[in-house]
Design a protein around this motif. Structure first.
Motif, PDB file in Angstrom:
ATOM      1  N   SER A  55       9.070  19.806  22.220  1.00 11.45           N
ATOM      2  CA  SER A  55       9.774  20.640  21.239  1.00 11.45           C
ATOM      3  C   SER A  55       8.838  21.582  20.507  1.00 11.45           C
ATOM      4  CB  SER A  55      10.514  19.762  20.232  1.00 11.45           C
ATOM      5  OG  SER A  55       9.586  18.987  19.485  1.00 11.45           O
ATOM      6  N   ASP A  56       7.551  21.235  20.454  1.00  5.78           N
ATOM      7  CA  ASP A  56       6.596  22.057  19.706  1.00  5.78           C
ATOM      8  C   ASP A  56       5.509  22.667  20.592  1.00  5.78           C
ATOM      9  OD1 ASP A  56       5.435  19.620  20.240  1.00  5.78           O
ATOM     10  OD2 ASP A  56       4.527  19.387  18.266  1.00  5.78           O
ATOM     11  N   GLY A  57       5.793  22.835  21.870  1.00  8.35           N
ATOM     12  CA  GLY A  57       4.845  23.515  22.741  1.00  8.35           C
ATOM     13  C   GLY A  57       4.745  22.888  24.118  1.00  8.35           C
ATOM     14  N   VAL A  58       3.855  23.457  24.902  1.00 14.18           N
ATOM     15  CA  VAL A  58       3.643  23.026  26.273  1.00 14.18           C
ATOM     16  C   VAL A  58       2.222  22.507  26.408  1.00 14.18           C
ATOM     17  CG1 VAL A  58       3.568  23.797  28.685  1.00 14.18           C
ATOM     18  CG2 VAL A  58       5.290  24.721  27.135  1.00 14.18           C
ATOM     19  N   GLY A  59       2.048  21.457  27.186  1.00 10.99           N
ATOM     20  CA  GLY A  59       0.723  20.913  27.417  1.00 10.99           C
ATOM     21  C   GLY A  59       0.726  20.035  28.649  1.00 10.99           C
ATOM     22  N   GLN A  60      -0.386  19.378  28.873  1.00  9.92           N
ATOM     23  CA  GLN A  60      -0.448  18.460  30.001  1.00  9.92           C
ATOM     24  C   GLN A  60      -1.158  17.190  29.590  1.00  9.92           C
ATOM     25  OE1 GLN A  60      -2.575  20.364  33.171  1.00  9.92           O
ATOM     26  NE2 GLN A  60      -4.560  20.076  32.231  1.00  9.92           N
ATOM     27  N   VAL A  61      -0.815  16.091  30.267  1.00 14.03           N
ATOM     28  CA  VAL A  61      -1.482  14.818  30.053  1.00 14.03           C
ATOM     29  C   VAL A  61      -1.966  14.305  31.400  1.00 14.03           C
ATOM     30  CG1 VAL A  61      -0.140  14.195  27.998  1.00 14.03           C
ATOM     31  CG2 VAL A  61       0.622  13.409  30.220  1.00 14.03           C
ATOM     32  N   ILE A  62      -3.017  13.518  31.355  1.00 13.21           N
ATOM     33  CA  ILE A  62      -3.542  12.843  32.537  1.00 13.21           C
ATOM     34  C   ILE A  62      -3.275  11.350  32.334  1.00 13.21           C
ATOM     35  CG2 ILE A  62      -5.591  12.373  33.921  1.00 13.21           C
ATOM     36  CD1 ILE A  62      -5.558  15.282  33.869  1.00 13.21           C
ATOM     37  N   VAL A  63      -2.810  10.682  33.365  1.00 15.65           N
ATOM     38  CA  VAL A  63      -2.567   9.242  33.297  1.00 15.65           C
ATOM     39  C   VAL A  63      -3.907   8.522  33.414  1.00 15.65           C
ATOM     40  CG1 VAL A  63      -1.393   7.290  34.356  1.00 15.65           C
ATOM     41  CG2 VAL A  63      -0.268   9.521  34.286  1.00 15.65           C
ATOM     42  N   ASN A  64      -4.255   7.753  32.385  1.00 14.27           N
ATOM     43  CA  ASN A  64      -5.533   7.028  32.339  1.00 14.27           C
ATOM     44  C   ASN A  64      -5.445   5.617  32.886  1.00 14.27           C
ATOM     45  OD1 ASN A  64      -6.893   9.164  31.118  1.00 14.27           O
ATOM     46  ND2 ASN A  64      -6.343   8.480  29.072  1.00 14.27           N
ATOM     47  N   ALA A  65      -4.311   4.944  32.684  1.00 16.70           N
ATOM     48  CA  ALA A  65      -4.144   3.553  33.136  1.00 16.70           C
ATOM     49  C   ALA A  65      -2.667   3.253  33.304  1.00 16.70           C
ATOM     50  CB  ALA A  65      -4.765   2.589  32.132  1.00 16.70           C
ATOM     51  N   VAL A  66      -2.353   2.419  34.303  1.00 14.78           N
ATOM     52  CA  VAL A  66      -0.970   2.030  34.565  1.00 14.78           C
ATOM     53  C   VAL A  66      -0.939   0.561  34.960  1.00 14.78           C
ATOM     54  CG1 VAL A  66       1.073   2.404  35.998  1.00 14.78           C
ATOM     55  CG2 VAL A  66      -0.393   4.328  35.456  1.00 14.78           C
ATOM     56  N   SER A  67      -0.007  -0.177  34.366  1.00 12.19           N
ATOM     57  CA  SER A  67       0.273  -1.550  34.795  1.00 12.19           C
ATOM     58  C   SER A  67       1.773  -1.765  34.633  1.00 12.19           C
ATOM     59  CB  SER A  67      -0.516  -2.555  33.957  1.00 12.19           C
ATOM     60  OG  SER A  67       0.033  -2.648  32.654  1.00 12.19           O
ATOM     61  N   ALA A  68       2.241  -2.927  34.945  1.00 11.87           N
ATOM     62  CA  ALA A  68       3.667  -3.222  34.797  1.00 11.87           C
ATOM     63  C   ALA A  68       4.111  -3.214  33.339  1.00 11.87           C
ATOM     64  CB  ALA A  68       3.987  -4.568  35.428  1.00 11.87           C
ATOM     65  N   THR A  69       3.162  -3.380  32.421  1.00  9.50           N
ATOM     66  CA  THR A  69       3.511  -3.487  31.006  1.00  9.50           C
ATOM     67  C   THR A  69       2.936  -2.378  30.137  1.00  9.50           C
ATOM     68  OG1 THR A  69       1.620  -4.938  30.616  1.00  9.50           O
ATOM     69  CG2 THR A  69       3.730  -5.995  31.153  1.00  9.50           C
ATOM     70  N   ALA A  70       2.195  -1.437  30.736  1.00 13.70           N
ATOM     71  CA  ALA A  70       1.576  -0.386  29.926  1.00 13.70           C
ATOM     72  C   ALA A  70       1.299   0.864  30.749  1.00 13.70           C
ATOM     73  CB  ALA A  70       0.269  -0.885  29.324  1.00 13.70           C
ATOM     74  N   VAL A  71       1.469   2.007  30.108  1.00  9.67           N
ATOM     75  CA  VAL A  71       1.062   3.297  30.674  1.00  9.67           C
ATOM     76  C   VAL A  71       0.292   4.020  29.585  1.00  9.67           C
ATOM     77  CG1 VAL A  71       1.812   5.540  31.543  1.00  9.67           C
ATOM     78  CG2 VAL A  71       3.025   3.474  32.246  1.00  9.67           C
ATOM     79  N   ASP A  72      -0.965   4.350  29.882  1.00 13.70           N
ATOM     80  CA  ASP A  72      -1.804   5.065  28.923  1.00 13.70           C
ATOM     81  C   ASP A  72      -2.086   6.461  29.460  1.00 13.70           C
ATOM     82  OD1 ASP A  72      -3.526   5.447  26.659  1.00 13.70           O
ATOM     83  OD2 ASP A  72      -5.213   5.205  28.026  1.00 13.70           O
ATOM     84  N   THR A  73      -1.831   7.464  28.636  1.00 19.10           N
ATOM     85  CA  THR A  73      -2.154   8.846  28.991  1.00 19.10           C
ATOM     86  C   THR A  73      -3.116   9.411  27.959  1.00 19.10           C
ATOM     87  OG1 THR A  73      -0.286   9.752  27.740  1.00 19.10           O
ATOM     88  CG2 THR A  73       0.094   9.253  30.072  1.00 19.10           C
ATOM     89  N   GLY A  74      -3.814  10.454  28.356  1.00 19.87           N
ATOM     90  CA  GLY A  74      -4.651  11.162  27.395  1.00 19.87           C
ATOM     91  C   GLY A  74      -3.772  11.961  26.444  1.00 19.87           C
ATOM     92  N   ASP A  75      -4.416  12.607  25.487  1.00 26.87           N
ATOM     93  CA  ASP A  75      -3.688  13.463  24.557  1.00 26.87           C
ATOM     94  C   ASP A  75      -3.041  14.631  25.300  1.00 26.87           C
ATOM     95  OD1 ASP A  75      -4.649  11.863  22.542  1.00 26.87           O
ATOM     96  OD2 ASP A  75      -6.242  13.234  21.956  1.00 26.87           O
ATOM     97  N   VAL A  76      -2.000  15.182  24.715  1.00 29.26           N
ATOM     98  CA  VAL A  76      -1.374  16.375  25.289  1.00 29.26           C
ATOM     99  C   VAL A  76      -2.337  17.540  25.031  1.00 29.26           C
ATOM    100  CG1 VAL A  76       0.556  17.971  25.217  1.00 29.26           C
ATOM    101  CG2 VAL A  76       0.973  15.532  24.922  1.00 29.26           C
ATOM    102  N   ASP A  77      -2.957  18.031  26.100  1.00 32.38           N
ATOM    103  CA  ASP A  77      -3.824  19.207  25.996  1.00 32.38           C
ATOM    104  C   ASP A  77      -2.936  20.438  26.016  1.00 32.38           C
ATOM    105  OD1 ASP A  77      -6.194  17.705  25.988  1.00 32.38           O
ATOM    106  OD2 ASP A  77      -6.259  17.683  28.177  1.00 32.38           O
TER     107      ASP A  77
END
Length: 85
Positions: A55-77
């Motif tokens: 809603s406040d702009g466009v950016g991209q994230v990179i997926v840092n870690a994935v498991s069945a119980t967690a998804v971690d991404t970097g900040d929205v660049d």
């Protein structure tokens, strides 16, 4: 608001990563939150790139870690559309 799976679209698949597009009415800070993309954990892999239209702009994230119980991404660049010419 929360992650909405039907607005996540795979755009390209390449050497070791997949690129997605995601549109949301959430702000970039909300998308940055831990486990925001947990609903897509079965599809995402480390190093995948997600282009985010928030809603406040466009950016991209990179997926840092994935498991069945967690998804971690970097900040929205932020991606800007500066036009100096």
């Amino acid at each position: 608001m929360a992650f909405t799976f039907n607005t996540l679209s795979r755009v390209a698949q390449g050497a070791g990563f997949t690129q997605y597009m995601y549109a949301t009415s959430d702000a970039k800070n909300t998308v940055d939150a831990a486990n925001y993309f947990l609903g897509a954990a079965d599809f995402l892999n480390v190093n995948d790139v997600i282009l985010v239209k928030a809603s406040d702009g466009v950016g991209q994230v990179i997926v840092n870690a994935v498991s069945a119980t967690a998804v971690d991404t970097g900040d929205v660049d932020a991606i800007t559309a500066t036009d100096t010419r």
